[in-house]
Design a protein around this motif. Sequence first.
Motif, PDB file in Angstrom:
ATOM      1  N   THR A 107      -2.815   8.320   5.465  1.00 35.43           N
ATOM      2  CA  THR A 107      -3.691   7.655   4.946  1.00 35.43           C
ATOM      3  C   THR A 107      -3.094   6.799   3.868  1.00 35.43           C
ATOM      4  O   THR A 107      -2.088   7.328   3.142  1.00 35.43           O
ATOM      5  CB  THR A 107      -4.892   8.392   4.459  1.00 35.43           C
ATOM      6  OG1 THR A 107      -4.465   9.249   3.342  1.00 35.43           O
ATOM      7  CG2 THR A 107      -5.511   9.208   5.262  1.00 35.43           C
ATOM      8  N   PHE A 108      -3.274   5.719   3.902  1.00 33.51           N
ATOM      9  CA  PHE A 108      -2.823   4.737   2.676  1.00 33.51           C
ATOM     10  C   PHE A 108      -4.135   4.003   1.874  1.00 33.51           C
ATOM     11  O   PHE A 108      -5.146   4.085   2.385  1.00 33.51           O
ATOM     12  CB  PHE A 108      -2.260   3.350   3.269  1.00 33.51           C
ATOM     13  CG  PHE A 108      -0.661   3.700   4.030  1.00 33.51           C
ATOM     14  CD1 PHE A 108       0.195   3.436   3.178  1.00 33.51           C
ATOM     15  CD2 PHE A 108      -0.727   4.532   5.288  1.00 33.51           C
ATOM     16  CE1 PHE A 108       1.500   3.872   3.830  1.00 33.51           C
ATOM     17  CE2 PHE A 108       0.504   4.819   5.942  1.00 33.51           C
ATOM     18  CZ  PHE A 108       1.607   4.305   5.131  1.00 33.51           C
ATOM     19  N   ASN A 109      -3.735   3.822   0.773  1.00 31.78           N
ATOM     20  CA  ASN A 109      -4.748   3.157  -0.151  1.00 31.78           C
ATOM     21  C   ASN A 109      -5.055   1.786   0.199  1.00 31.78           C
ATOM     22  O   ASN A 109      -4.393   1.229   1.212  1.00 31.78           O
ATOM     23  CB  ASN A 109      -4.277   3.224  -1.682  1.00 31.78           C
ATOM     24  CG  ASN A 109      -3.128   2.434  -2.015  1.00 31.78           C
ATOM     25  OD1 ASN A 109      -2.561   1.812  -1.200  1.00 31.78           O
ATOM     26  ND2 ASN A 109      -2.763   2.562  -3.400  1.00 31.78           N
ATOM     27  N   ALA A 110      -5.946   1.025  -0.336  1.00 31.01           N
ATOM     28  CA  ALA A 110      -6.231  -0.152  -0.130  1.00 31.01           C
ATOM     29  C   ALA A 110      -4.982  -1.199  -0.253  1.00 31.01           C
ATOM     30  O   ALA A 110      -4.986  -2.167   0.353  1.00 31.01           O
ATOM     31  CB  ALA A 110      -7.620  -0.914  -0.690  1.00 31.01           C
ATOM     32  N   GLY A 111      -4.348  -1.048  -1.166  1.00 31.16           N
ATOM     33  CA  GLY A 111      -3.099  -1.942  -1.522  1.00 31.16           C
ATOM     34  C   GLY A 111      -3.570  -2.979  -2.388  1.00 31.16           C
ATOM     35  O   GLY A 111      -4.489  -3.136  -3.071  1.00 31.16           O
ATOM     36  N   ALA A 169       0.730  -0.980   0.005  1.00 26.82           N
ATOM     37  CA  ALA A 169      -0.076  -0.111   0.095  1.00 26.82           C
ATOM     38  C   ALA A 169       0.775   1.084   0.106  1.00 26.82           C
ATOM     39  O   ALA A 169       2.054   1.305   0.277  1.00 26.82           O
ATOM     40  CB  ALA A 169      -1.083   0.105   1.266  1.00 26.82           C
ATOM     41  N   TRP A 170       0.347   2.382  -0.523  1.00 27.36           N
ATOM     42  CA  TRP A 170       1.177   3.637  -0.394  1.00 27.36           C
ATOM     43  C   TRP A 170       0.283   4.746  -0.031  1.00 27.36           C
ATOM     44  O   TRP A 170      -0.838   4.674  -0.149  1.00 27.36           O
ATOM     45  CB  TRP A 170       1.776   3.838  -1.741  1.00 27.36           C
ATOM     46  CG  TRP A 170       0.960   3.599  -2.800  1.00 27.36           C
ATOM     47  CD1 TRP A 170       0.541   4.757  -3.320  1.00 27.36           C
ATOM     48  CD2 TRP A 170       0.505   2.738  -3.653  1.00 27.36           C
ATOM     49  NE1 TRP A 170      -0.255   4.525  -4.753  1.00 27.36           N
ATOM     50  CE2 TRP A 170      -0.214   2.933  -4.696  1.00 27.36           C
ATOM     51  CE3 TRP A 170       0.866   1.250  -3.756  1.00 27.36           C
ATOM     52  CZ2 TRP A 170      -0.838   2.276  -5.790  1.00 27.36           C
ATOM     53  CZ3 TRP A 170       0.073   0.380  -4.703  1.00 27.36           C
ATOM     54  CH2 TRP A 170      -0.426   0.981  -5.614  1.00 27.36           C
ATOM     55  N   SER A 171       1.210   5.649   0.506  1.00 29.08           N
ATOM     56  CA  SER A 171       0.469   6.951   0.974  1.00 29.08           C
ATOM     57  C   SER A 171       1.179   8.250   0.232  1.00 29.08           C
ATOM     58  O   SER A 171       2.636   8.329   0.127  1.00 29.08           O
ATOM     59  CB  SER A 171       0.686   7.013   2.439  1.00 29.08           C
ATOM     60  OG  SER A 171       0.305   8.510   2.906  1.00 29.08           O
ATOM     61  N   ASP A 172       0.513   9.163  -0.146  1.00 27.52           N
ATOM     62  CA  ASP A 172       1.120  10.256  -0.876  1.00 27.52           C
ATOM     63  C   ASP A 172       0.746  11.455   0.046  1.00 27.52           C
ATOM     64  O   ASP A 172       0.974  12.926  -0.430  1.00 27.52           O
ATOM     65  CB  ASP A 172       0.601  10.796  -2.224  1.00 27.52           C
ATOM     66  CG  ASP A 172       0.980   9.628  -3.268  1.00 27.52           C
ATOM     67  OD1 ASP A 172       2.026   8.991  -2.940  1.00 27.52           O
ATOM     68  OD2 ASP A 172       0.143   9.504  -4.488  1.00 27.52           O
ATOM     69  N   ARG A 230       6.211   9.809  -1.399  1.00 28.89           N
ATOM     70  CA  ARG A 230       5.271   8.585  -1.236  1.00 28.89           C
ATOM     71  C   ARG A 230       5.939   7.890  -0.196  1.00 28.89           C
ATOM     72  O   ARG A 230       7.150   7.786  -0.142  1.00 28.89           O
ATOM     73  CB  ARG A 230       5.254   7.970  -2.604  1.00 28.89           C
ATOM     74  CG  ARG A 230       4.319   6.686  -2.485  1.00 28.89           C
ATOM     75  CD  ARG A 230       4.170   6.054  -3.904  1.00 28.89           C
ATOM     76  NE  ARG A 230       3.060   7.002  -4.362  1.00 28.89           N
ATOM     77  CZ  ARG A 230       2.567   6.637  -5.593  1.00 28.89           C
ATOM     78  NH1 ARG A 230       3.169   5.811  -6.495  1.00 28.89           N
ATOM     79  NH2 ARG A 230       1.667   7.368  -6.176  1.00 28.89           N
TER      80      ARG A 230
END
Length: 158
Positions: free
Chosen positions: A102-106, A94-97, A132
């Motif tokens: 917050t992180f995406n669902a991955g 998963a990654w966060s910008d 990121r």
Amino acid sequence: KLWHKRASTFSGSNPDVWQVSCAAQFRRHVLCGAGTGGQVLRMTDSTPLEDGVSLTAVATLPPQWAETGLAFADRVELEMEPGGNASDLSVTLAWSDDGGYTFNAGVARSMGASGDRSQRIYWSRLGSFRQRVFRFTFAAGARVRAYGADLRQRMTAG
């Protein structure tokens, strides 16, 4: 013997808090006292459970920065020796910008079959970013011996 943070995944508990309030070594065992229910638990390397609840491991990489303009994450590669005692081992990237708030669902990938000695897993076309944070989450039952990640990125002026 590395810095790490522990947290419990008990149903309804705060996910950022480890429910163990104390620990002691007795003979060859590490015994832990659960702060909420008064249970005494034994900590082992071979049990993927904490008081009957599956454990997960999370590895967060340091932030990646685009020096100028945008960076494009062409490929993130993970090398590991999964081992394990589960039949369906997986790892999620998963990654966060936004600095890790917050992180995406991955995106999940198979870590291979139980007992595999070496596995190379990769994700590609992960888009552009200025900054990121990448996070790997390993499924319960995985016994990750060692891991490393390689980020290939290309920069644009901007």
